[in-house]
Scaffold this active site. Structure first.
Site, PDB file in Angstrom:
ATOM      1  N   SER A  44      -7.597  -1.965  -3.112  1.00  0.00           N
ATOM      2  CA  SER A  44      -8.326  -0.742  -2.772  1.00  0.00           C
ATOM      3  C   SER A  44      -9.415  -0.435  -3.786  1.00  0.00           C
ATOM      4  O   SER A  44     -10.545  -0.102  -3.410  1.00  0.00           O
ATOM      5  CB  SER A  44      -7.383   0.464  -2.699  1.00  0.00           C
ATOM      6  OG  SER A  44      -6.520   0.319  -1.617  1.00  0.00           O
ATOM      7  N   ASP A  90      -3.142  -0.632  -7.109  1.00  0.00           N
ATOM      8  CA  ASP A  90      -3.698  -1.211  -5.884  1.00  0.00           C
ATOM      9  C   ASP A  90      -5.138  -1.693  -6.109  1.00  0.00           C
ATOM     10  O   ASP A  90      -6.101  -0.974  -5.846  1.00  0.00           O
ATOM     11  CB  ASP A  90      -3.628  -0.162  -4.766  1.00  0.00           C
ATOM     12  CG  ASP A  90      -4.129  -0.688  -3.427  1.00  0.00           C
ATOM     13  OD1 ASP A  90      -4.574  -1.854  -3.370  1.00  0.00           O
ATOM     14  OD2 ASP A  90      -4.089   0.082  -2.453  1.00  0.00           O
ATOM     15  N   TYR A 140      -2.018  -2.705   8.136  1.00  0.00           N
ATOM     16  CA  TYR A 140      -3.044  -3.703   8.454  1.00  0.00           C
ATOM     17  C   TYR A 140      -3.182  -3.854   9.967  1.00  0.00           C
ATOM     18  O   TYR A 140      -2.185  -3.774  10.708  1.00  0.00           O
ATOM     19  CB  TYR A 140      -2.699  -5.059   7.839  1.00  0.00           C
ATOM     20  CG  TYR A 140      -2.808  -5.056   6.342  1.00  0.00           C
ATOM     21  CD1 TYR A 140      -4.052  -4.914   5.729  1.00  0.00           C
ATOM     22  CD2 TYR A 140      -1.697  -5.170   5.532  1.00  0.00           C
ATOM     23  CE1 TYR A 140      -4.163  -4.888   4.351  1.00  0.00           C
ATOM     24  CE2 TYR A 140      -1.793  -5.143   4.153  1.00  0.00           C
ATOM     25  CZ  TYR A 140      -3.037  -5.005   3.568  1.00  0.00           C
ATOM     26  OH  TYR A 140      -3.160  -4.975   2.204  1.00  0.00           O
ATOM     27  N   GLN A 195       0.061   2.872  -5.592  1.00  0.00           N
ATOM     28  CA  GLN A 195      -1.371   3.199  -5.517  1.00  0.00           C
ATOM     29  C   GLN A 195      -2.132   2.926  -6.816  1.00  0.00           C
ATOM     30  O   GLN A 195      -3.236   2.393  -6.797  1.00  0.00           O
ATOM     31  CB  GLN A 195      -1.529   4.674  -5.164  1.00  0.00           C
ATOM     32  CG  GLN A 195      -2.195   4.876  -3.828  1.00  0.00           C
ATOM     33  CD  GLN A 195      -2.161   6.324  -3.386  1.00  0.00           C
ATOM     34  OE1 GLN A 195      -1.557   7.181  -4.033  1.00  0.00           O
ATOM     35  NE2 GLN A 195      -2.807   6.588  -2.283  1.00  0.00           N
ATOM     36  N   ARG A 212       0.851  -1.198   0.000  1.00  0.00           N
ATOM     37  CA  ARG A 212       0.000   0.000   0.000  1.00  0.00           C
ATOM     38  C   ARG A 212       0.888   1.250   0.000  1.00  0.00           C
ATOM     39  O   ARG A 212       0.756   2.101   0.871  1.00  0.00           O
ATOM     40  CB  ARG A 212      -0.860  -0.030   1.241  1.00  0.00           C
ATOM     41  CG  ARG A 212      -2.205  -0.677   1.248  1.00  0.00           C
ATOM     42  CD  ARG A 212      -2.530  -1.826   0.413  1.00  0.00           C
ATOM     43  NE  ARG A 212      -3.912  -1.767   0.002  1.00  0.00           N
ATOM     44  CZ  ARG A 212      -4.940  -2.062   0.785  1.00  0.00           C
ATOM     45  NH1 ARG A 212      -4.748  -2.463   2.012  1.00  0.00           N
ATOM     46  NH2 ARG A 212      -6.168  -1.957   0.354  1.00  0.00           N
TER      47      ARG A 212
HETATM   48  P1  NAD Z   1      -8.623  -4.741   5.702  1.00  0.00           P
HETATM   49  O1  NAD Z   1      -9.562  -5.094   4.582  1.00  0.00           O
HETATM   50  O2  NAD Z   1      -7.466  -5.626   5.986  1.00  0.00           O
HETATM   51  O3  NAD Z   1      -9.478  -4.603   7.046  1.00  0.00           O
HETATM   52  C1  NAD Z   1     -10.628  -3.772   7.098  1.00  0.00           C
HETATM   53  C2  NAD Z   1     -10.632  -2.985   8.367  1.00  0.00           C
HETATM   54  O4  NAD Z   1     -10.979  -3.840   9.469  1.00  0.00           O
HETATM   55  C3  NAD Z   1      -9.304  -2.341   8.732  1.00  0.00           C
HETATM   56  O5  NAD Z   1      -9.486  -0.952   8.859  1.00  0.00           O
HETATM   57  C4  NAD Z   1      -8.937  -3.008  10.061  1.00  0.00           C
HETATM   58  O6  NAD Z   1      -8.260  -2.112  10.925  1.00  0.00           O
HETATM   59  C5  NAD Z   1     -10.309  -3.349  10.593  1.00  0.00           C
HETATM   60  N1  NAD Z   1     -10.333  -4.352  11.691  1.00  0.00           N
HETATM   61  C6  NAD Z   1      -9.600  -5.468  11.859  1.00  0.00           C
HETATM   62  N2  NAD Z   1      -9.966  -6.116  13.001  1.00  0.00           N
HETATM   63  C7  NAD Z   1     -10.978  -5.392  13.552  1.00  0.00           C
HETATM   64  C8  NAD Z   1     -11.795  -5.528  14.702  1.00  0.00           C
HETATM   65  N3  NAD Z   1     -11.622  -6.515  15.558  1.00  0.00           N
HETATM   66  N4  NAD Z   1     -12.728  -4.590  14.920  1.00  0.00           N
HETATM   67  C9  NAD Z   1     -12.921  -3.534  14.093  1.00  0.00           C
HETATM   68  N5  NAD Z   1     -12.181  -3.349  12.984  1.00  0.00           N
HETATM   69  C10 NAD Z   1     -11.229  -4.256  12.715  1.00  0.00           C
HETATM   70  O7  NAD Z   1      -8.064  -3.264   5.512  1.00  0.00           O
HETATM   71  P2  NAD Z   1      -7.940  -2.388   4.215  1.00  0.00           P
HETATM   72  O8  NAD Z   1      -9.208  -1.708   3.959  1.00  0.00           O
HETATM   73  O9  NAD Z   1      -7.356  -3.184   3.123  1.00  0.00           O
HETATM   74  O10 NAD Z   1      -6.878  -1.303   4.697  1.00  0.00           O
HETATM   75  C11 NAD Z   1      -5.722  -1.662   5.417  1.00  0.00           C
HETATM   76  C12 NAD Z   1      -4.829  -0.466   5.577  1.00  0.00           C
HETATM   77  O11 NAD Z   1      -4.205  -0.110   4.365  1.00  0.00           O
HETATM   78  C13 NAD Z   1      -5.497   0.791   6.066  1.00  0.00           C
HETATM   79  O12 NAD Z   1      -4.615   1.392   6.974  1.00  0.00           O
HETATM   80  C14 NAD Z   1      -5.588   1.644   4.852  1.00  0.00           C
HETATM   81  O13 NAD Z   1      -5.683   3.012   5.138  1.00  0.00           O
HETATM   82  C15 NAD Z   1      -4.290   1.299   4.222  1.00  0.00           C
HETATM   83  N6  NAD Z   1      -4.245   1.643   2.798  1.00  0.00           N
HETATM   84  C16 NAD Z   1      -3.200   2.391   2.358  1.00  0.00           C
HETATM   85  C17 NAD Z   1      -3.127   2.715   1.026  1.00  0.00           C
HETATM   86  C18 NAD Z   1      -1.980   3.530   0.506  1.00  0.00           C
HETATM   87  O14 NAD Z   1      -1.237   4.065   1.287  1.00  0.00           O
HETATM   88  N7  NAD Z   1      -1.789   3.596  -0.775  1.00  0.00           N
HETATM   89  C19 NAD Z   1      -4.090   2.276   0.134  1.00  0.00           C
HETATM   90  C20 NAD Z   1      -5.139   1.497   0.637  1.00  0.00           C
HETATM   91  C21 NAD Z   1      -5.195   1.172   1.980  1.00  0.00           C
END
Ligand code: NAD
Length: 385
Positions: free
Chosen positions: A139, A136, A234, A133, A128
């Protein structure tokens, strides 16, 4: 270099046979062809996204109707999902296979790909980072999934979401609770707000509170001690005690909600069960719960992937192939991700995909190379770390 785009509704993998997305659009084909990359498409690839074989031909692609021989010609095969293990013999050694390979849950396939000396790149392992991006797909696809889940929930609810003040009476806005405010959760929140609902959200990564609030939602603060995230953003897994604290603290928010959307995932692991049948029974009958983690194990007790059923009086929708209803947008975004990935590593002089394993994006996303699994995360998991 020959890039093959399979028609995934022809996949022998049973639970993926309703796939409507495709990894290339006529627009992305044009861009590949302009770079000197030959594009083969299995016939009727774009059937579900409004793109005919002729549209692809006009963009410069060649249509093939024999899946087997097409596989044998390809240097790169770009899937939305993955090949079936039975199809691997059709591919030449060193072919690069791209797609959502879901490697943690498909180890026999990954091992077989390694044995066959295929190079495989798992789209969901692309880091990420700012540089990555544009590729990705996790996302791009999660955002759409968040939107779709909210719309599915709204369709199922026996009431409306916005407040309405009329001479015939006043309707209060619906209450939506989103558990997990990552990419999908934030999009579900944004969609619920646009539809006029009151939104509350919780995530173990408290850093997202600001993002929830900037979308007009409220963040539920629960003190469960040290949580946090790893270097890729994550969430870390909770201890059993922390999980119990979370479940107890969110009970009243769930009971008070018309719609609950759960998106809590743990990268490479089974998601935590966060809503029990007893908690579901606290909700008003006819309320709706969408379990976006249903395909990988589920956040909600009793949910089933691809199925809507009544559990403890509540309509529980388990995520199946969510993309069916928005296959065109999902394909457009995914095709852009695939083009950007190939473009980033295409050596136009040698006309090859430059599989530079020192590169930080490839170092994290390439799974098999040189006859073995080379991905650190996957190897650690195999060794039980
Ligand atoms: P994911 O699909 O792995 O998980 C979804 C969400 O569930 C996450 O926010 C996680 O914190 C939450 N979660 C896990 N256990 C939980 C619990 N017990 N109770 C409540 N919530 C819980 O996550 P994702 O959507 O793929 O995103 C992961 C990370 O990647 C985030 O920090 C996101 O901002 C980041 N991200 C960064 C970029 C970038 O920098 N280019 C792009 C996309 C995502």
């Amino acid at each position: 270099m020959i890039l093959l785009i399979p028609n995934e509704s022809n996949t022998p993998i049973q639970d993926l046979a309703d796939e409507k997305r495709v990894a290339a659009t006529p627009e992305s084909v044009k861009k590949f062809v302009k770079k000197g990359i030959e594009v083969l498409l299995e016939k009727q690839c774009g059937k579900h996204i409004g793109a005919s074989d002729q549209d692809y031909i006009d963009a410069g692609a060649k249509i093939v109707d024999d899946r087997k021989s097409a596989f044998a010609q390809a240097d790169i095969v770009a899937f939305v999902n993955r090949p079936d293990i039975s199809e691997l013999t059709e591919l030449k050694p060193e072919t690069l296979v791209l797609g959502h390979l879901d490697p943690f849950f498909n180890l026999p396939l990954i091992n077989s790909m390694a044995e066959k000396h295929l190079n495989t790149l798992s789209i969901e392992m692309i880091p990420r980072s700012t540089r990555a991006q544009k590729m990705d797909a996790l996302s791009s696809q999660s955002s759409l999934a968040g939107y779709v889940m909210m719309i599915k929930a709204a369709n199922q609810l026996p009431s409306i979401l916005p407040m309405m003040m009329t001479p015939s009476g006043t309707i209060k806005p619906a209450k939506v609770f989103v558990i997990g405010a990552g990419v999908a959760g934030l999009q579900a929140i944004a969609t619920a707000k646009r539809l006029g609902a009151n939104v509350l959200a919780y995530d173990t990564r408290s850093v997202v509170a600001e993002q929830v609030e900037s979308l007009g939602g409220k963040f539920l603060h629960i003190d469960i001690g040290e949580t946090g995230q790893n270097e890729n953003g994550y969430a870390n897994a909770l201890t059993d005690e922390q999980k119990q604290k979370q479940m107890d603290a969110q009970k009243s928010a769930i009971a008070d909600s018309d719609i609950v959307i759960t998106t809590a995932q743990l990268f490479g692991r089974k998601p935590p069960v966060l809503i029990t049948k007893e908690t579901l029974a606290l909700m008003k009958p006819g309320s709706v719960v969408v379990d976006m983690a249903a395909r990988s194990g589920g956040n909600v007790e009793g949910s089933e992937a691809g199925v809507m059923k009544v559990v403890s009086g509540v309509n529980v929708i388990g995520t199946g192939n969510w993309s069916q209803s928005v296959a065109r947008d999902a394909s457009n975004m995914y095709a852009n991700n695939i083009y950007n990935l190939v473009d980033e590593f295409y050596d136009s002089e040698k006309q090859v995909f430059n599989l530079d394993l020192e590169d930080e994006i490839l170092a994290q996303s390439v799974i098999t190379h040189g006859g073995k699994i080379i991905n650190d995360l996957l190897m650690n998991m195999q060794q039980g770390e």
